[in-house]
Design an enzyme around this catalytic site. Sequence first.
Site, mmCIF file in Angstrom:
data_model
loop_
_atom_site.group_PDB
_atom_site.id
_atom_site.type_symbol
_atom_site.label_atom_id
_atom_site.label_comp_id
_atom_site.label_asym_id
_atom_site.label_seq_id
_atom_site.Cartn_x
_atom_site.Cartn_y
_atom_site.Cartn_z
ATOM 1 N N LEU A 286 0.854 -1.177 0.000
ATOM 2 C CA LEU A 286 0.000 0.000 0.000
ATOM 3 C C LEU A 286 0.894 1.232 0.000
ATOM 4 C CD1 LEU A 286 -2.635 -1.013 2.737
ATOM 5 C CD2 LEU A 286 -2.886 -1.191 0.253
ATOM 6 N N ASP A 287 0.456 2.287 -0.661
ATOM 7 C CA ASP A 287 1.206 3.537 -0.626
ATOM 8 C C ASP A 287 1.310 4.036 0.813
ATOM 9 O OD1 ASP A 287 1.462 3.502 -3.377
ATOM 10 O OD2 ASP A 287 -0.331 4.728 -3.707
ATOM 11 N N ARG A 288 2.319 4.844 1.067
ATOM 12 C CA ARG A 288 2.566 5.316 2.433
ATOM 13 C C ARG A 288 1.339 5.994 3.034
ATOM 14 N NH1 ARG A 288 4.333 9.967 5.019
ATOM 15 N NH2 ARG A 288 4.481 11.151 3.077
ATOM 16 N N THR A 290 -1.781 5.548 2.177
ATOM 17 C CA THR A 290 -2.970 4.696 2.109
ATOM 18 C C THR A 290 -3.059 3.837 3.363
ATOM 19 O OG1 THR A 290 -2.810 4.616 -0.306
ATOM 20 C CG2 THR A 290 -4.175 2.952 0.759
#
Length: 553
Positions: A286-288, A290
Site C-alpha cells: 500500500l502507498d505510504r 494509504t
Amino acid sequence: MWRGVPGCLRDIVQWQVALWSHSFVRTWGSCGKAMTEALSAQAEAAGGLKALVQPNGDAGSNTSGEPLLERLEPAAVGKQVPESGDQAQGGEGQLPSNGEQTPAPVADSGKRKKRRGATGERVVPPPKKRRTGVSFSDEHFAETTYYFEGGLRKVRPYYFDFQTYCKGRWVGRSLLHVFSTEFRSQPLSYYEAAVRAGRLHLNEEPVQDLSIVLKDNDFLRNTVHRHEPPVTAEPIHLLAENNDVVVIDKPSSIPVHPCGRFRHNTVIFILGKEHQLKELHPLHRLDRLTSGVLMFAKTAAVSEKIHEQVRDRQLEKEYVCRVAGEFPDKEVICKEPILVVSYKVGVCRVDPRGKPCETVFQRLSYNGRSSVVQCRPLTGRTHQIRVHLQFLGHPILNDPIYNSTAWGPSRGQGGHIPKTDEELLRDLVAEHQAKESLSMLDLCESDLTPGLIDSTAPSSELAKDSLEGLATAAQKIDGIAEAAPQHLDTPEKAAKADVTQETDPLCAECRVLRQDPLPQDLVMFLHALRYKGPDFEYVSPIPAWARDDWQED
C-alpha cells in the site's frame, strides 16, 4: 652424427644448445626442478667450452667484446668443470666471473600464487555476497529506538552505512569526481570531512584521498547520521494471525517497508520491534498515505501460493475513497493504460504507451461537495486507483499528487496535460516547496538534484541501502551551504561521534529544527477495505472520513 665434423665446431654447436637451454629455463623456471637438472646435465657436456672458444674469438664474444658465457647465470649451466682451483671452490651456485652466490632454483610448490597487480597498482578483491537475505534481524532493530511526541512516532537519529559496489559509469573516475557530479546535495567539504572522520570506506579500508580512481568491483561504504521523518503514533492493529499469515490494519503515513528516508518508521520494523513478528513476506503493498488491510506471509511457501492466486485472478481487493465532486451514480469502468513518469518522485499518468489497467468504480454516497466511491482494481499497477480517478475528473480529495494544479487547469482530467513530463515534475515539486510540504512527495531538499526525472530507472536502483541513498540521507538543508564545520579540520576532532548520542558534528540535519507535519498531512482519503481469496477474507473498519455524515472542515 658428428662424424667428419671438426671438434671445435662441434663444441660451438653444443655451447649454442646450452645457451638456448639457459634462456628456456629462465622463461619457464616454474616448470620444476626436474627440468632444470636435465638441462644442467646437458650443459656439463660443454663445460670446457670456455677455454676452447675464447682464444680464437669465434663464438666467445659479442660485438662489444664481452664474453657471452661470462654473463650466463649458473642456473643455466649447472655444475661447471673447474679450470682452476679458485673456480672449483664455489661449486654449484657460483658465478664464474665474480664468485657471487646465486640461490639455486626453487621447485614450484604447486599452490596457486595470490594475484598481484603491477607495481603501484591497486588490487580490487573479488565481490562477496554481503547479504544473506531480505529479512531484518534483531541487530537491525536495535539500531535505534522510538519515542512519541505530539501524536507522532519519532525515531532517534542513528548511524547507518550506505553500501554499494562501483557502478559501471563510475569505473575510471575518481571519488571526488563521482561526488561532485552525482551527489551534489552536499558540498565537497562535507565529503572531505567525512574522509577525515573515517566515514568513507573503499573495500573496507578507510579512504585517505578522494582522488582515488574507482575500479570494477570496488565496494564502497559511507557512514551517515540518519534522521527519519515522523509518522502517526496510531498503533498497528492485528486483524488476524495464524501459522500462515499476519494481517494488519495499516495506519496512514507509515510505509510498508524501508524506502527513501524511512527505515525504522515502517510497518516491517514496527512489527519486528514491537510485535516480535519477523521474516515476514509482504503479499502486496500500500502507498505510504494509504491505510487499510495489509497481508504478510510467514513462509516463502505461503507467499508463493498466494502470489499464484494473484496471477490466476483469484483474489479480490476492495477500496473506498473520497473524491472531489459528484461521481456518477452508475458503475464506471476505466481501462486506461498507465505509464510511470518518475520513479523517484512517484508520479504516473495515463498514456497509450503505458501498461494495461482496469478499475471498477461505484459511488456509495455524496454529501454535496465530495463523493465516497468503492474501487475494485482488477490489475495492480502503481497508483492505479489514483490515476484513473484523476483521468475521470474526480481525483481523491486530498491527493497531494493527482489533485494538484501542477497538472494544468483541468488537473489531468481526460489525460489532458498541457506540459512535458519535465515541466510537470518541476511544477509539482515547486508547488510543494512553496507549501513547505515536500514530505508529501516523500522528498526533501537534498533530493532536488539533477536527474529527478528517471522514468527508465527501476525504483530498486534508487533506494536500497546504496550510495544512491547518500543524496537522500546525507542531509543538505535549506540555507546551509557548509555541511562540514571548520572545527573538524583534524583527524582527532573529526573522529566518529559516540553512536549513542543523538547529535553529530558532521550532520547538517542536527542543526536544523524542523516543524512536525500537521495531522492532515498524514492522511489520504484512500483505504484498503477488503482482501478476499478462495479460502480467506479480511475486512478492516471503515475510516471516519468515509462515513455518510462526514463533513469537510
